[in-house]
Design a protein around this motif. Sequence first.
Motif, PDB file in Angstrom:
ATOM      1  N   PRO A   1      -8.468  -9.547  -9.731  1.00  0.00           N
ATOM      2  CA  PRO A   1      -8.857 -10.958  -9.652  1.00  0.00           C
ATOM      3  C   PRO A   1     -10.115 -11.236 -10.481  1.00  0.00           C
ATOM      4  N   TYR A   2     -10.532 -12.519 -10.467  1.00  0.00           N
ATOM      5  CA  TYR A   2     -11.719 -12.898 -11.234  1.00  0.00           C
ATOM      6  C   TYR A   2     -12.974 -12.504 -10.464  1.00  0.00           C
ATOM      7  N   ARG A   3     -13.646 -11.483 -10.987  1.00  0.00           N
ATOM      8  CA  ARG A   3     -14.933 -11.058 -10.432  1.00  0.00           C
ATOM      9  C   ARG A   3     -15.987 -11.120 -11.534  1.00  0.00           C
ATOM     10  N   PHE A   4     -17.242 -11.264 -11.130  1.00  0.00           N
ATOM     11  CA  PHE A   4     -18.296 -11.478 -12.105  1.00  0.00           C
ATOM     12  C   PHE A   4     -19.633 -10.987 -11.575  1.00  0.00           C
ATOM     13  N   LYS A   5     -20.605 -10.958 -12.482  1.00  0.00           N
ATOM     14  CA  LYS A   5     -21.997 -10.727 -12.120  1.00  0.00           C
ATOM     15  C   LYS A   5     -22.824 -11.902 -12.639  1.00  0.00           C
ATOM     16  N   ILE A   6     -23.835 -12.276 -11.891  1.00  0.00           N
ATOM     17  CA  ILE A   6     -24.758 -13.306 -12.360  1.00  0.00           C
ATOM     18  C   ILE A   6     -25.656 -12.651 -13.407  1.00  0.00           C
ATOM     19  N   SER A   7     -25.666 -13.207 -14.602  1.00  0.00           N
ATOM     20  CA  SER A   7     -26.432 -12.578 -15.678  1.00  0.00           C
ATOM     21  C   SER A   7     -27.752 -13.276 -15.957  1.00  0.00           C
ATOM     22  N   GLY A   8     -27.958 -14.486 -15.453  1.00  0.00           N
ATOM     23  CA  GLY A   8     -29.236 -15.144 -15.651  1.00  0.00           C
ATOM     24  C   GLY A   8     -29.136 -16.652 -15.610  1.00  0.00           C
ATOM     25  N   ARG A   9     -30.090 -17.279 -16.263  1.00  0.00           N
ATOM     26  CA  ARG A   9     -30.168 -18.729 -16.355  1.00  0.00           C
ATOM     27  C   ARG A   9     -30.161 -19.124 -17.826  1.00  0.00           C
ATOM     28  N   THR A  10     -29.637 -20.301 -18.105  1.00  0.00           N
ATOM     29  CA  THR A  10     -29.634 -20.769 -19.486  1.00  0.00           C
ATOM     30  C   THR A  10     -31.054 -21.024 -19.978  1.00  0.00           C
ATOM     31  N   LYS A  11     -31.980 -21.260 -19.056  1.00  0.00           N
ATOM     32  CA  LYS A  11     -33.360 -21.532 -19.457  1.00  0.00           C
ATOM     33  C   LYS A  11     -34.315 -20.412 -19.083  1.00  0.00           C
ATOM     34  N   HIS A  12     -33.896 -19.451 -18.274  1.00  0.00           N
ATOM     35  CA  HIS A  12     -34.764 -18.350 -17.877  1.00  0.00           C
ATOM     36  C   HIS A  12     -34.363 -17.101 -18.668  1.00  0.00           C
ATOM     37  N   PHE A  13     -34.960 -16.943 -19.802  1.00  0.00           N
ATOM     38  CA  PHE A  13     -34.669 -15.810 -20.663  1.00  0.00           C
ATOM     39  C   PHE A  13     -35.839 -15.674 -21.631  1.00  0.00           C
ATOM     40  N   ILE A  14     -35.895 -14.550 -22.325  1.00  0.00           N
ATOM     41  CA  ILE A  14     -36.860 -14.401 -23.411  1.00  0.00           C
ATOM     42  C   ILE A  14     -36.089 -14.126 -24.682  1.00  0.00           C
ATOM     43  N   ASN A  15     -36.231 -15.023 -25.626  1.00  0.00           N
ATOM     44  CA  ASN A  15     -35.587 -14.849 -26.929  1.00  0.00           C
ATOM     45  C   ASN A  15     -36.544 -15.336 -28.005  1.00  0.00           C
ATOM     46  N   ALA A  16     -37.794 -14.861 -27.900  1.00  0.00           N
ATOM     47  CA  ALA A  16     -38.827 -15.303 -28.841  1.00  0.00           C
ATOM     48  C   ALA A  16     -38.702 -14.621 -30.193  1.00  0.00           C
ATOM     49  N   PHE A  17     -38.023 -13.468 -30.210  1.00  0.00           N
ATOM     50  CA  PHE A  17     -37.948 -12.682 -31.441  1.00  0.00           C
ATOM     51  C   PHE A  17     -36.524 -12.241 -31.753  1.00  0.00           C
ATOM     52  N   GLY A  18     -35.534 -12.959 -31.179  1.00  0.00           N
ATOM     53  CA  GLY A  18     -34.144 -12.579 -31.372  1.00  0.00           C
ATOM     54  C   GLY A  18     -33.684 -11.457 -30.469  1.00  0.00           C
ATOM     55  N   GLU A  19     -34.476 -11.142 -29.436  1.00  0.00           N
ATOM     56  CA  GLU A  19     -34.147 -10.024 -28.556  1.00  0.00           C
ATOM     57  C   GLU A  19     -33.187 -10.394 -27.430  1.00  0.00           C
ATOM     58  N   GLU A  20     -33.082 -11.685 -27.088  1.00  0.00           N
ATOM     59  CA  GLU A  20     -32.109 -12.186 -26.123  1.00  0.00           C
ATOM     60  C   GLU A  20     -32.105 -11.394 -24.809  1.00  0.00           C
ATOM     61  N   VAL A  21     -33.274 -11.229 -24.230  1.00  0.00           N
ATOM     62  CA  VAL A  21     -33.379 -10.555 -22.938  1.00  0.00           C
ATOM     63  C   VAL A  21     -33.101 -11.572 -21.837  1.00  0.00           C
ATOM     64  N   ILE A  22     -32.073 -11.296 -21.038  1.00  0.00           N
ATOM     65  CA  ILE A  22     -31.719 -12.175 -19.935  1.00  0.00           C
ATOM     66  C   ILE A  22     -32.186 -11.562 -18.618  1.00  0.00           C
TER      67      ILE A  22
END
Length: 509
Positions: A359-380
């Motif tokens: 079935p459809y199972r998932f993990k919460i990976s973060g927030r669209t606004k709560h992340f760090i991507n100041a240098f292209g690192e895309e840390v969620i």
Amino acid sequence: MEVLNSFMTWVFKTRLGQIENFKKNPIQTQRTVLFELIDAGRKTEFGRKYNFSEIKNYRDFADQLPLFDYDSFKPYIDRTMEGKQGVIWNSKIEWFSKSSGTTSSRSKYIPVTEESLEECHYKGGKDMLSLYLSNYPNSKLFSGKNLTIGGTLEKNPLNPQGTAKAGDISAVIMKNLPIWAQIVRTPNLETALMGEWEAKIEKMARETMNENVVSIAGVPTWTVVLLRRILELKGAKHILEVWPNLEVFFHGAVAFGPYRSLFKELIPSEKMRYMETYNASEGFFGIQDQPDSDELLLLLDYGIFYEFIPMEEWDSENPKAIPLQEVEIGKNYAVVISTNGGLWRYKIGDTIRFTSTAPYRFKISGRTKHFINAFGEEVIVENAESAISFAAEKTSSTILNFTAAPVYFSSDENQGAHEWIIEFKNPPENKDQFIHLLDNHLREINSDYDAKRYKDLALKAPLVHFASPGLFEKWLGKKGKLGGQHKVPRLSNDRGYLEELLELLKEEI
């Protein structure tokens, strides 16, 4: 109590067949939900504006309705809060759930209809119990009390004299619970809905410490505060000396990984169980249905129709949402919902990653606004929580809270960094080892971060401040945000939160 426990266990297990049905028929279930929603919204002002009567299939729905965030949908909510009915839903709306605000609003108010209470939030609670009892058939869940840590209620700010009320979703749910559910919970409703948080914790502790508490439901952060106060009052070493029959903690709102070792200290039993839920102001979305997995089962027959925006499209001018049948395992998606609470193609701000489609199972990976991507690192957020949990485990330390933000390039520096403030109950003996483990684990799980860290090319090693207990609670208190619905932002792409916390940290040195 044994008779009651046996009867209630039987009652809740009757829902299992319906859960199996939506697991086996997910796409048909979602199609049914979509057209039930369209039918309910057809005669509303919103439905007339977007020609619901002409919608024949999903493609019509997606073409005729734009995507909304809170700020763009707010005018419809405001009119409803002012007392106008039939704007977004076909039945009377008398409750609004208050949650953290947006850039333009201090708080968000999400409509809560009778249908969303009964067919989403309450059904989610019932299914949580059904799945738990299915996994643990010898449970004594109804032999004692369920301790629930709720929020607070307030007047409707746009119509204080009207009948509609507002409050944290936990408070709205608690206020409207049926009698049988009120009987099996503690503390009493008046205490559970108190507004002043510090006084509330004290009263809750004194009311519940002599009860036979079998289960706890709440946010890990505030549950820890309550349990510690109870241990102080009882002079106990751990909570099982107070509640020997405690068997499960139903938790949500924040990831549990960083709290796991702390709960093992408070509740030192291998028999203690933990079950995650994904219940927000907008709806009840997921439940951990497998005991030994951290995946959540997507709940499909709750009056919620799901769409998903691939995160690589998030910043495009016109991002395209896709239905459930088009998602792929392993990709990050922003969640879009249409609900029996009167929300339409609404971007909730959360991101998830599917781990299974049958079935459809998932993990919460973060927030669209709560992340760090100041240098292209895309840390969620998911990356940060995994790395910090790993470092804590390897150094036998216990984390209470954390936040992180970027250190940007400056005229003197050609590299950036990530700056962390981590609050510990038990700090690591070797702080440099902790930082090394945190950094290396982030590099292992995030290739973009690893690329920026290669030979310190763009990112230097993280700068970590080790804080004592109480810093984050003090920060929330200063902002007037003590309470169950207010959470510490884990990651931010700017330094606003971090700088405020650094000022408090300086005062303590």
